[in-house]
Design an enzyme around this catalytic site. Structure first.
Site, PDB file in Angstrom:
ATOM      1  N   ARG A 154       0.821  -1.219   0.000  1.00  0.00           N
ATOM      2  CA  ARG A 154       0.000   0.000   0.000  1.00  0.00           C
ATOM      3  C   ARG A 154       0.848   1.259   0.000  1.00  0.00           C
ATOM      4  NH1 ARG A 154      -1.676  -3.574   3.407  1.00  0.00           N
ATOM      5  NH2 ARG A 154      -3.709  -4.509   3.116  1.00  0.00           N
ATOM      6  N   ILE A 155       1.770   1.346   0.967  1.00  0.00           N
ATOM      7  CA  ILE A 155       2.542   2.586   1.127  1.00  0.00           C
ATOM      8  C   ILE A 155       3.574   2.723   0.007  1.00  0.00           C
ATOM      9  CG2 ILE A 155       4.118   3.846   2.658  1.00  0.00           C
ATOM     10  CD1 ILE A 155       2.648   2.424   5.035  1.00  0.00           C
ATOM     11  N   ALA A 237       9.227   2.182   8.017  1.00  0.00           N
ATOM     12  CA  ALA A 237       8.587   0.873   8.228  1.00  0.00           C
ATOM     13  C   ALA A 237       8.813   0.400   9.668  1.00  0.00           C
ATOM     14  CB  ALA A 237       9.104  -0.125   7.207  1.00  0.00           C
ATOM     15  N   ARG A 238       9.927  -0.285   9.923  1.00  0.00           N
ATOM     16  CA  ARG A 238      10.260  -0.703  11.285  1.00  0.00           C
ATOM     17  C   ARG A 238      11.773  -0.618  11.448  1.00  0.00           C
ATOM     18  NH1 ARG A 238       5.797   0.192  12.315  1.00  0.00           N
ATOM     19  NH2 ARG A 238       4.195  -1.122  13.287  1.00  0.00           N
ATOM     20  N   ASP A 262      12.060   7.342  10.724  1.00  0.00           N
ATOM     21  CA  ASP A 262      10.928   7.521  11.636  1.00  0.00           C
ATOM     22  C   ASP A 262      10.918   6.402  12.676  1.00  0.00           C
ATOM     23  OD1 ASP A 262       8.468   8.802  12.485  1.00  0.00           O
ATOM     24  OD2 ASP A 262       7.422   7.052  11.676  1.00  0.00           O
ATOM     25  N   GLU A 267      13.284   1.808  20.547  1.00  0.00           N
ATOM     26  CA  GLU A 267      12.401   2.966  20.731  1.00  0.00           C
ATOM     27  C   GLU A 267      11.898   2.958  22.177  1.00  0.00           C
ATOM     28  OE1 GLU A 267       9.349   3.057  17.719  1.00  0.00           O
ATOM     29  OE2 GLU A 267      10.786   2.812  16.107  1.00  0.00           O
ATOM     30  N   HIS A 286       8.779   7.960  15.428  1.00  0.00           N
ATOM     31  CA  HIS A 286       7.740   7.004  15.036  1.00  0.00           C
ATOM     32  C   HIS A 286       6.382   7.723  14.948  1.00  0.00           C
ATOM     33  CE1 HIS A 286       6.700   2.442  15.030  1.00  0.00           C
ATOM     34  NE2 HIS A 286       5.901   3.106  14.206  1.00  0.00           N
TER      35      HIS A 286
HETATM   36  P1  NAD Z   1       1.681  -3.812   2.912  1.00  0.00           P
HETATM   37  O1  NAD Z   1       1.442  -5.131   3.560  1.00  0.00           O
HETATM   38  O2  NAD Z   1       0.617  -3.224   2.075  1.00  0.00           O
HETATM   39  O3  NAD Z   1       2.998  -3.907   2.001  1.00  0.00           O
HETATM   40  C1  NAD Z   1       4.164  -4.573   2.410  1.00  0.00           C
HETATM   41  C2  NAD Z   1       4.827  -5.098   1.145  1.00  0.00           C
HETATM   42  O4  NAD Z   1       6.107  -5.644   1.516  1.00  0.00           O
HETATM   43  C3  NAD Z   1       4.042  -6.227   0.453  1.00  0.00           C
HETATM   44  O5  NAD Z   1       3.820  -5.907  -0.892  1.00  0.00           O
HETATM   45  C4  NAD Z   1       4.948  -7.449   0.609  1.00  0.00           C
HETATM   46  O6  NAD Z   1       4.883  -8.323  -0.521  1.00  0.00           O
HETATM   47  C5  NAD Z   1       6.309  -6.788   0.704  1.00  0.00           C
HETATM   48  N1  NAD Z   1       7.339  -7.641   1.303  1.00  0.00           N
HETATM   49  C6  NAD Z   1       7.200  -8.487   2.359  1.00  0.00           C
HETATM   50  N2  NAD Z   1       8.401  -9.073   2.607  1.00  0.00           N
HETATM   51  C7  NAD Z   1       9.269  -8.570   1.711  1.00  0.00           C
HETATM   52  C8  NAD Z   1      10.654  -8.787   1.472  1.00  0.00           C
HETATM   53  N3  NAD Z   1      11.370  -9.655   2.203  1.00  0.00           N
HETATM   54  N4  NAD Z   1      11.264  -8.099   0.456  1.00  0.00           N
HETATM   55  C9  NAD Z   1      10.545  -7.228  -0.304  1.00  0.00           C
HETATM   56  N5  NAD Z   1       9.218  -7.002  -0.138  1.00  0.00           N
HETATM   57  C10 NAD Z   1       8.607  -7.663   0.866  1.00  0.00           C
HETATM   58  O7  NAD Z   1       2.117  -2.817   4.082  1.00  0.00           O
HETATM   59  P2  NAD Z   1       2.065  -1.222   4.063  1.00  0.00           P
HETATM   60  O8  NAD Z   1       0.726  -0.774   4.522  1.00  0.00           O
HETATM   61  O9  NAD Z   1       2.620  -0.738   2.775  1.00  0.00           O
HETATM   62  O10 NAD Z   1       3.098  -0.908   5.251  1.00  0.00           O
HETATM   63  C11 NAD Z   1       4.473  -1.241   5.148  1.00  0.00           C
HETATM   64  C12 NAD Z   1       5.103  -1.247   6.541  1.00  0.00           C
HETATM   65  O11 NAD Z   1       5.111   0.097   7.034  1.00  0.00           O
HETATM   66  C13 NAD Z   1       4.266  -2.019   7.585  1.00  0.00           C
HETATM   67  O12 NAD Z   1       4.665  -3.343   7.652  1.00  0.00           O
HETATM   68  C14 NAD Z   1       4.532  -1.303   8.882  1.00  0.00           C
HETATM   69  O13 NAD Z   1       5.538  -1.984   9.613  1.00  0.00           O
HETATM   70  C15 NAD Z   1       5.072   0.050   8.452  1.00  0.00           C
HETATM   71  N6  NAD Z   1       4.232   1.166   8.921  1.00  0.00           N
HETATM   72  C16 NAD Z   1       4.822   2.119   9.684  1.00  0.00           C
HETATM   73  C17 NAD Z   1       4.078   3.210  10.117  1.00  0.00           C
HETATM   74  C18 NAD Z   1       4.715   4.305  10.934  1.00  0.00           C
HETATM   75  O14 NAD Z   1       4.046   4.911  11.754  1.00  0.00           O
HETATM   76  N7  NAD Z   1       5.978   4.617  10.739  1.00  0.00           N
HETATM   77  C19 NAD Z   1       2.725   3.287   9.799  1.00  0.00           C
HETATM   78  C20 NAD Z   1       2.163   2.309   8.983  1.00  0.00           C
HETATM   79  C21 NAD Z   1       2.926   1.236   8.556  1.00  0.00           C
END
Ligand code: NAD
Length: 338
Positions: A154-155, A237-238, A262, A267, A286
């Protein structure tokens, strides 16, 4: 819905969401702090938990939660819930996918722009009376540069679209789990590459994968050595996806251009974290999804998941759908079957 349901809030949630619970006749129990010691005894008589990121709900904590039906994350990441343990106890786990996408995309863009335009440096220079810094040619443009997306969910995909449309950036991505349909739909707009190529070609590397065994420290010494010396890394992400010690070395020795973080391995970030002494890094606590608007959206959605279960419906975004087949949950009806 029975009126005796209780939901534990290890941390406060927004008033709009508390009100939605109240309107549904659900009582809330607010923990004094989100430590396991405080939360453990409070779990004994609640049916739901609305979970932010301040505590990990482990199997051990679930052992104290005999009536717990549903753990509802306000965010998308599930790394602070032991989902397998919940599944064994037939506890439904839900997350909040997509609700924070646009806020995180904006935040990643903000970090990217702040780094390339060197906003903190320029701001400090003016405060120090150095207006002439404008002649040093320090800021960089994004236009025409290559954006590398680790993860195209998504992101990642939305950030790619924005950067292509706003800055005419070339977008490359590594995401081995994408379907052929998605790859085909992106033809001509995104090039999908191997991981090493992603690291070596990106001017901006932005991380959008979940934290898993395979992504832990995936950006480490080897990956950083492949990167351009001008490249910047954005991580919303994390934290543990990046080996922070290796990143510190790369930034200190100018092996890469900069980083916008972020999220962090530990943390909150402690006062003696060596990253704090670097001038080519921008950090936020974060907070990507913690905009005024987004926290309300996330909390209300988390409440909706809990209320769905309490009123006999299948909630959205279940992380462990296998529990729906158990005796405990086979009575739930899908929202579309009403
Ligand atoms: P999402 O599930 O829509 O997308 C994650 C993508 O990563 C998927 O397309 C998946 O196929 C891919 N993926 C998984 N393992 C992989 C790997 N080893 N190599 C390459 N690609 C891989 O998730 P999203 O909504 O896009 O969010 C992404 C991440 O952002 C979340 O997992 C979350 O940890 C983090 N996040 C952080 C905040 C924040 O406050 N900073 C907020 C929202 C989400």
């Amino acid at each position: 819905m029975e009126s005796s349901k209780r939901v534990l809030l290890p941390q406060p949630i927004e008033a709009e969401a508390v009100e939605a619970l109240k309107q549904a006749g659900v009582d809330t129990v607010l923990a004094g702090d989100p430590s396991p010691e405080t939360v453990r005894p409070l779990l004994s008589d609640v049916q739901g938990v609305i979970l932010r990121t301040g505590i990990k709900i482990t199997g051990e904590l679930m052992d104290h939660a005999q009536y717990l039906q549903v753990i509802s994350r306000t965010g998308g990441g599930l790394d602070n819930v032991e989902v397998d343990a919940a599944t064994k106890k037939n506890i439904i786990v839900t997350s909040n996918l997509g609700v924070n996408t646009s806020s995180v995309v904006e935040h990643a863009l903000a970090l990217m722009l702040a780094l390339t335009k060197m906003l903190p440096v320029m701001d400090q220079a003016i405060r120090n009376g150095d207006f002439k810094i404008r002649y040093k040619g320090l800021p960089r443009d994004l236009r025409g540069k290559t954006l590398g997306l680790l993860g195209f969910g998504r992101i990642g995909s939305e950030l790619g679209r924005a950067c292509r449309e706003l800055f005419n950036m070339q977008v490359i991505s590594h995401d081995p789990y994408l379907s052929e349909d998605v790859r085909t739909a992106c033809k001509g707009q995104v090039e999908f590459v191997e991981r090493e190529e992603l690291f070596s070609k990106s001017d901006v590397l932005s991380i959008h994968v979940p934290l898993t065994e395979s992504t832990h420290h995936v950006v480490g010494e080897q990956a950083l050595a492949l990167m351009k010396s001008s490249a910047i890394i954005i991580n919303t992400a994390r934290g543990p996806i990046i080996d922070q010690a290796a990143l510190f070395q790369a930034l200190q020795n100018r092996k890469i251009g900069g980083a916008g973080l972020d999220v962090f391995e530990q943390e909150p970030v402690s006062g003696d974290n060596p990253l704090l002494g670097l001038d080519n890094i921008i950090m936020t606590p974060h907070s990507a999804a913690l905009t005024k608007e987004c926290v309300v959206r996330m909390a209300v959605e988390a409440v909706n998941c809990i209320l769905a279960v309490f009123s006999g419906h299948v909630p959205p975004n279940i992380a462990n759908p296998q529990v729906l087949a158990t005796d405990r949950w086979k009575h739930l009806v899908s929202a579309t079957d009403q």
